[in-house]
Design a protein around this motif. Structure first.
Motif, PDB file in Angstrom:
ATOM      1  N   SER A  62     -40.739  52.704  40.002  1.00  0.00           N
ATOM      2  CA  SER A  62     -41.040  51.282  39.816  1.00  0.00           C
ATOM      3  C   SER A  62     -40.037  50.653  38.858  1.00  0.00           C
ATOM      4  O   SER A  62     -39.521  51.311  37.964  1.00  0.00           O
ATOM      5  N   GLY A  63     -39.806  49.374  39.063  1.00  0.00           N
ATOM      6  CA  GLY A  63     -38.921  48.643  38.176  1.00  0.00           C
ATOM      7  C   GLY A  63     -38.686  47.251  38.724  1.00  0.00           C
ATOM      8  O   GLY A  63     -39.365  46.806  39.642  1.00  0.00           O
ATOM      9  N   TYR A  64     -37.727  46.577  38.132  1.00  0.00           N
ATOM     10  CA  TYR A  64     -37.375  45.226  38.565  1.00  0.00           C
ATOM     11  C   TYR A  64     -36.019  45.250  39.251  1.00  0.00           C
ATOM     12  O   TYR A  64     -35.075  45.860  38.750  1.00  0.00           O
ATOM     13  N   LEU A  65     -35.952  44.584  40.370  1.00  0.00           N
ATOM     14  CA  LEU A  65     -34.688  44.392  41.067  1.00  0.00           C
ATOM     15  C   LEU A  65     -34.050  43.152  40.458  1.00  0.00           C
ATOM     16  O   LEU A  65     -34.604  42.053  40.538  1.00  0.00           O
ATOM     17  N   ILE A  66     -32.907  43.347  39.776  1.00  0.00           N
ATOM     18  CA  ILE A  66     -32.204  42.238  39.128  1.00  0.00           C
ATOM     19  C   ILE A  66     -30.838  42.083  39.754  1.00  0.00           C
ATOM     20  O   ILE A  66     -30.339  42.984  40.425  1.00  0.00           O
ATOM     21  N   SER A  67     -30.224  40.943  39.517  1.00  0.00           N
ATOM     22  CA  SER A  67     -28.911  40.684  40.109  1.00  0.00           C
ATOM     23  C   SER A  67     -27.845  41.558  39.460  1.00  0.00           C
ATOM     24  O   SER A  67     -28.011  42.061  38.343  1.00  0.00           O
ATOM     25  N   GLU A  68     -26.763  41.694  40.164  1.00  0.00           N
ATOM     26  CA  GLU A  68     -25.628  42.471  39.670  1.00  0.00           C
ATOM     27  C   GLU A  68     -25.105  41.880  38.360  1.00  0.00           C
ATOM     28  O   GLU A  68     -24.828  42.610  37.404  1.00  0.00           O
ATOM     29  N   SER A  69     -25.005  40.558  38.303  1.00  0.00           N
ATOM     30  CA  SER A  69     -24.488  39.915  37.084  1.00  0.00           C
ATOM     31  C   SER A  69     -25.450  40.123  35.917  1.00  0.00           C
ATOM     32  O   SER A  69     -25.013  40.364  34.786  1.00  0.00           O
ATOM     33  N   ALA A  70     -26.766  40.034  36.149  1.00  0.00           N
ATOM     34  CA  ALA A  70     -27.736  40.268  35.076  1.00  0.00           C
ATOM     35  C   ALA A  70     -27.646  41.708  34.580  1.00  0.00           C
ATOM     36  O   ALA A  70     -27.746  41.967  33.372  1.00  0.00           O
ATOM     37  N   TYR A  71     -27.442  42.645  35.496  1.00  0.00           N
ATOM     38  CA  TYR A  71     -27.303  44.059  35.120  1.00  0.00           C
ATOM     39  C   TYR A  71     -26.101  44.258  34.204  1.00  0.00           C
ATOM     40  O   TYR A  71     -26.212  44.874  33.136  1.00  0.00           O
ATOM     41  N   PHE A  72     -24.949  43.723  34.608  1.00  0.00           N
ATOM     42  CA  PHE A  72     -23.744  43.926  33.806  1.00  0.00           C
ATOM     43  C   PHE A  72     -23.787  43.140  32.497  1.00  0.00           C
ATOM     44  O   PHE A  72     -23.253  43.605  31.478  1.00  0.00           O
ATOM     45  N   ASP A  73     -24.445  41.985  32.488  1.00  0.00           N
ATOM     46  CA  ASP A  73     -24.634  41.245  31.234  1.00  0.00           C
ATOM     47  C   ASP A  73     -25.457  42.073  30.250  1.00  0.00           C
ATOM     48  O   ASP A  73     -25.110  42.193  29.070  1.00  0.00           O
ATOM     49  N   GLN A  74     -26.558  42.642  30.722  1.00  0.00           N
ATOM     50  CA  GLN A  74     -27.413  43.457  29.857  1.00  0.00           C
ATOM     51  C   GLN A  74     -26.693  44.736  29.428  1.00  0.00           C
ATOM     52  O   GLN A  74     -26.820  45.170  28.281  1.00  0.00           O
ATOM     53  N   LEU A  75     -25.928  45.329  30.321  1.00  0.00           N
ATOM     54  CA  LEU A  75     -25.153  46.526  29.976  1.00  0.00           C
ATOM     55  C   LEU A  75     -24.161  46.215  28.861  1.00  0.00           C
ATOM     56  O   LEU A  75     -24.007  46.997  27.914  1.00  0.00           O
ATOM     57  N   ALA A  76     -23.513  45.071  28.935  1.00  0.00           N
ATOM     58  CA  ALA A  76     -22.556  44.669  27.900  1.00  0.00           C
ATOM     59  C   ALA A  76     -23.260  44.464  26.562  1.00  0.00           C
ATOM     60  O   ALA A  76     -22.760  44.882  25.515  1.00  0.00           O
ATOM     61  N   VAL A  77     -24.434  43.837  26.583  1.00  0.00           N
ATOM     62  CA  VAL A  77     -25.201  43.623  25.352  1.00  0.00           C
ATOM     63  C   VAL A  77     -25.607  44.971  24.750  1.00  0.00           C
ATOM     64  O   VAL A  77     -25.444  45.209  23.549  1.00  0.00           O
ATOM     65  N   ASP A  78     -26.132  45.856  25.578  1.00  0.00           N
ATOM     66  CA  ASP A  78     -26.564  47.167  25.095  1.00  0.00           C
ATOM     67  C   ASP A  78     -25.385  47.973  24.548  1.00  0.00           C
ATOM     68  O   ASP A  78     -25.483  48.610  23.504  1.00  0.00           O
ATOM     69  N   PHE A  79     -24.281  47.938  25.271  1.00  0.00           N
ATOM     70  CA  PHE A  79     -23.104  48.701  24.859  1.00  0.00           C
ATOM     71  C   PHE A  79     -22.529  48.155  23.554  1.00  0.00           C
ATOM     72  O   PHE A  79     -22.205  48.911  22.645  1.00  0.00           O
TER      73      PHE A  79
END
Length: 93
Positions: A62-79
């Motif tokens: 289970s999880g949320y299907l998010i857009s590619e841009s939202a994924y990479f934005d969050q990855l950049a914030v986390d990184f």
């Protein structure tokens, strides 16, 4: 086969192998789910997300299907957050 039939067949193959999903399914022997692919395309076109649950090998995922841009934005914030914390720890040492 006539020359025209050969050219037609070549055009069909170029079109099929130009499609990443077709190529992946053909070479790996798996089929892509058209409905999931439609959701992915829909989410990538807009700014939305969907909760989804899949059964994979008898397990629930289970999880949320998010857009590619939202994924990479969050990855950049986390990184950038983890890099910043490591730099602060290194500066204290």
């Amino acid at each position: 086969m006539s020359e025209e039939q050969v050219k037609s067949r070549i055009d069909v193959l170029r079109e099929q192998f130009g499609d990443d999903i077709y190529t992946k399914a053909k070479w790996e022997g798996r089929q892509s789910d058209w409905l999931i692919q439609w959701f992915v395309d829909f989410v990538n076109e807009g700014d939305t997300s969907f909760p989804m649950t899949f059964t994979v090998g008898g397990n629930l995922v289970s999880g949320y299907l998010i857009s590619e841009s939202a994924y990479f934005d969050q990855l950049a914030v986390d990184f950038s957050g983890s890099v910043g914390e490591q730099a602060q720890d290194a500066a204290k040492s």
